[in-house]
Design a protein around this motif. Structure first.
Motif, PDB file in Angstrom:
ATOM      1  N   ASP A   4       0.804  -1.219   0.000  1.00 53.84           N
ATOM      2  CA  ASP A   4       0.000   0.000   0.000  1.00 53.84           C
ATOM      3  C   ASP A   4       0.838   1.270   0.000  1.00 53.84           C
ATOM      4  O   ASP A   4       0.361   2.316   0.391  1.00 53.84           O
ATOM      5  N   ARG A   5       2.079   1.199  -0.475  1.00 66.48           N
ATOM      6  CA  ARG A   5       2.946   2.377  -0.576  1.00 66.48           C
ATOM      7  C   ARG A   5       3.216   2.705  -2.037  1.00 66.48           C
ATOM      8  O   ARG A   5       3.353   1.814  -2.863  1.00 66.48           O
ATOM      9  N   ILE A   6       3.311   3.986  -2.314  1.00 65.54           N
ATOM     10  CA  ILE A   6       3.798   4.442  -3.613  1.00 65.54           C
ATOM     11  C   ILE A   6       5.236   4.859  -3.381  1.00 65.54           C
ATOM     12  O   ILE A   6       5.511   5.741  -2.570  1.00 65.54           O
ATOM     13  N   ARG A   7       6.169   4.208  -4.058  1.00 63.51           N
ATOM     14  CA  ARG A   7       7.583   4.442  -3.799  1.00 63.51           C
ATOM     15  C   ARG A   7       8.364   4.930  -5.018  1.00 63.51           C
ATOM     16  O   ARG A   7       9.338   5.635  -4.880  1.00 63.51           O
ATOM     17  N   GLU A  11       5.370   6.095 -10.536  1.00 63.12           N
ATOM     18  CA  GLU A  11       4.063   5.955  -9.895  1.00 63.12           C
ATOM     19  C   GLU A  11       3.574   7.309  -9.373  1.00 63.12           C
ATOM     20  O   GLU A  11       2.386   7.641  -9.490  1.00 63.12           O
ATOM     21  N   PHE A  12       4.477   8.101  -8.791  1.00 58.38           N
ATOM     22  CA  PHE A  12       4.121   9.444  -8.339  1.00 58.38           C
ATOM     23  C   PHE A  12       3.689  10.301  -9.526  1.00 58.38           C
ATOM     24  O   PHE A  12       2.700  11.026  -9.447  1.00 58.38           O
ATOM     25  N   ARG A  46      -3.399   2.938  -2.046  1.00 58.87           N
ATOM     26  CA  ARG A  46      -1.963   3.137  -1.880  1.00 58.87           C
ATOM     27  C   ARG A  46      -1.725   4.592  -1.546  1.00 58.87           C
ATOM     28  O   ARG A  46      -2.468   5.462  -1.983  1.00 58.87           O
ATOM     29  N   VAL A  47      -0.671   4.847  -0.773  1.00 62.01           N
ATOM     30  CA  VAL A  47      -0.394   6.216  -0.350  1.00 62.01           C
ATOM     31  C   VAL A  47       1.082   6.526  -0.564  1.00 62.01           C
ATOM     32  O   VAL A  47       1.947   5.673  -0.382  1.00 62.01           O
TER      33      VAL A  47
END
Length: 118
Positions: A4-7, A11-12, A46-47
């Motif tokens: 659940d992470r944007i890394r 993606e950003f 996702r954050v």
């Protein structure tokens, strides 16, 4: 959880380019409905968190990131829907704020975007 992470930078960039934005005096939130966020039986959010060097030195930036991630973690059950990508960008005013102020700003952004259960 790592799912659940944007890394990654691409993606950003997708969330910045294709998503909608809401803002207030502490945070800017980008929201993108991502249909790829599917797990085994359900979809998930996702954050990603971005804090600029303008906010402060590394200790202050890390503190702001922790406050934002903790506020999201405790309030993610209030969201109506799943399958979104969120990117939170901290503004320079957030460098000396408390947890309650960050949480209030985040709830305000969720309310503005229409994603919160009232």
């Amino acid at each position: 959880m790592k799912l659940d992470r944007i890394r990654k930078n691409p993606e950003f960039r997708v969330v910045y380019r294709k998503g909608k934005s809401c803002s207030n005096y502490l945070l800017v939130m980008y929201v993108f409905k991502n249909y790829k966020n599917k797990g085994d039986n359900s979809s998930f959010n996702r954050v990603g968190i971005s804090v600029s060097k303008k906010v402060g030195k590394s200790v202050i930036r890390s503190r702001v990131k922790r406050l934002i991630s903790e506020s999201y973690r405790l309030n993610k059950d209030m969201l109506k829907q799943q399958g979104y990508d969120f990117v939170f960008v901290a503004r320079t005013a957030s460098n000396d704020k408390s947890y309650k102020e960050i949480e209030k700003a985040m709830k305000d952004l969720f309310r503005k975007s229409g994603l919160i259960n009232d």
